[in-house]
Design an enzyme around this catalytic site. Structure first.
Site, PDB file in Angstrom:
ATOM      1  N   ARG A 161       5.935  -0.893   1.342  1.00  0.00           N
ATOM      2  CA  ARG A 161       4.759  -0.055   1.165  1.00  0.00           C
ATOM      3  C   ARG A 161       3.600  -0.894   0.655  1.00  0.00           C
ATOM      4  O   ARG A 161       3.777  -1.744  -0.230  1.00  0.00           O
ATOM      5  CB  ARG A 161       5.039   1.087   0.173  1.00  0.00           C
ATOM      6  CG  ARG A 161       5.853   2.238   0.742  1.00  0.00           C
ATOM      7  CD  ARG A 161       5.082   2.998   1.812  1.00  0.00           C
ATOM      8  NE  ARG A 161       5.820   4.127   2.362  1.00  0.00           N
ATOM      9  CZ  ARG A 161       6.597   4.075   3.425  1.00  0.00           C
ATOM     10  NH1 ARG A 161       6.755   2.925   4.065  1.00  0.00           N
ATOM     11  NH2 ARG A 161       7.221   5.150   3.875  1.00  0.00           N
ATOM     12  N   GLU A 178      -4.098   2.943   4.665  1.00  0.00           N
ATOM     13  CA  GLU A 178      -3.803   3.038   6.089  1.00  0.00           C
ATOM     14  C   GLU A 178      -4.419   4.313   6.649  1.00  0.00           C
ATOM     15  O   GLU A 178      -4.555   5.298   5.929  1.00  0.00           O
ATOM     16  CB  GLU A 178      -2.290   3.022   6.303  1.00  0.00           C
ATOM     17  CG  GLU A 178      -1.631   1.721   5.856  1.00  0.00           C
ATOM     18  CD  GLU A 178      -0.116   1.718   6.074  1.00  0.00           C
ATOM     19  OE1 GLU A 178       0.426   2.736   6.557  1.00  0.00           O
ATOM     20  OE2 GLU A 178       0.521   0.708   5.748  1.00  0.00           O
ATOM     21  N   HIS A 213       1.633  -1.294  10.657  1.00  0.00           N
ATOM     22  CA  HIS A 213       2.722  -0.394  10.242  1.00  0.00           C
ATOM     23  C   HIS A 213       3.548   0.046  11.458  1.00  0.00           C
ATOM     24  O   HIS A 213       3.698   1.237  11.743  1.00  0.00           O
ATOM     25  CB  HIS A 213       2.176   0.826   9.496  1.00  0.00           C
ATOM     26  CG  HIS A 213       3.200   1.471   8.611  1.00  0.00           C
ATOM     27  ND1 HIS A 213       2.862   2.208   7.507  1.00  0.00           N
ATOM     28  CD2 HIS A 213       4.560   1.478   8.667  1.00  0.00           C
ATOM     29  CE1 HIS A 213       3.970   2.655   6.912  1.00  0.00           C
ATOM     30  NE2 HIS A 213       5.005   2.213   7.608  1.00  0.00           N
TER      31      HIS A 213
END
Length: 322
Positions: free
Chosen positions: A235, A264, A286
């Site tokens: 993360r 994000e 991601h």
């Protein structure tokens, strides 16, 4: 009784993903994406909601009296107000562990790129072909190192961390885990400071919590070897990004690979893009979780969760009517 199933955001699926059709009587409606102001409209008649990323909050749920079940195509359940659902009999299911192998493989791929540099040498060959770099007999433009016998420090203890450890050991790496402040013990656990001083690779494979936010900051990065690499597929926010940029730019790290960032989706104005031309820096949007294999497994499991819920409901109704 026919269930009304609504899939809120199928644009989160790869084109190769195939959705199962539940065997019970149902109607199925799906949308490319559902914005917050569209949730009530899209779920007005739904008894079951399926979502990849659309949050379902109390302000929505209390206006959806027909909704009985939410199937999350996710590992966690934080995009739903679970307390409200528990209090009002709405079943919430997720798919924990589906990405364990695919994220671990992606972590290892990033490690291998930073050590072996095949993509960097391909970029060099493009420059040679274009006349932008010298044609010569042998090239030492990028440092190449073996991963065998290197020390991998993993922050995390879930399925992804365990799978990465298994894969890394198969390559001959020495694997140790952060001891979580003394909460995790064993011969392969070490205090964080000790891990940072001795590791060749630091891999972040833990969730973001108040305890892990900025866990790796300038002070921690300063403990690491000047040629150690940092890989984060866990993360964003676990590693302080400003400190990470400074460490790489000042030659205090051997490489950085990120699949996750603190904010994000990854915006073009993000300061991390100041590193994007470097061959010792990898930045992905991601996508470690999203292999075709893992995504198919995810959606199969999400639909199976719906089928299992409906089957239990049918059994309950039969018992009550007997």
């Amino acid at each position: 009784m026919s269930e009304q199933i609504v899939f809120l955001d199928d644009d989160g699926l790869a084109p190769s993903t195939r959705l199962k059709s539940p065997s019970f009587k149902h109607s199925w409606k799906q949308f490319a994406y559902t914005r917050p102001e569209q949730v009530l409209e899209h779920l007005q008649d739904a008894t079951i909601a399926l979502t990849c990323s659309v949050p379902l909050r109390e302000e929505h749920l209390r206006q959806l009296p027909k909704l009985k079940m939410i199937s999350l195509a996710l590992t966690g359940r934080d995009i739903v107000d679970v307390d409200y659902c528990d209090a009002h009999g709405i079943q919430v299911s997720s798919v924990p562990g589906y990405a364990a192998n695919t994220v671990a493989e992606h972590s290892l791929a990033m490690i291998l790129e930073l050590f072996r540099r095949p993509a960097a040498f391909t970029r060099l060959m493009r420059q040679v072909h274009a006349g932008e770099a010298a044609y010569q007999n042998i090239y030492f433009n990028h440092r190449i190192r073996d991963v065998r016998d290197k020390h991998l420090a993993i922050i995390g203890s879930g399925p992804i961390a365990m799978r990465l450890a298994h894969l890394a050991r198969a390559f001959g790496m020495q694997v140790l885990f952060e001891d979580r402040g003394g909460k995790r013990t064993g011969p392969d656990c070490r205090p964080l400071a000790e891990l940072l001083k001795n590791c060749d690779v630091l891999s972040i494979n833990c969730p973001l919590t108040p305890e892990t936010y900025n866990l790796i900051d300038a002070e921690q990065l300063a403990l690491m070897k000047h040629d150690a690499v940092v890989v984060n597929t866990g993360r964003g926010g676990v590693v302080n990004e400003a400190a990470l940029i400074a460490a790489l730019e000042n030659g205090r790290l051997g490489g950085v690979a990120l699949d996750v960032v603190e904010h994000e989706p990854l915006h073009p104005s993000n300061p991390l893009f100041s590193l994007i031309e470097r061959d010792d820096f990898l930045l992905n949007p991601h996508i470690a979780w999203s292999s075709e294999d893992a995504m198919q497994q995810l959606m199969d499991s999400a639909v199976d969760n719906i089928s299992e819920f409906v089957a239990r409901q049918q059994v309950t109704r039969r018992i009550r009517s007997a």
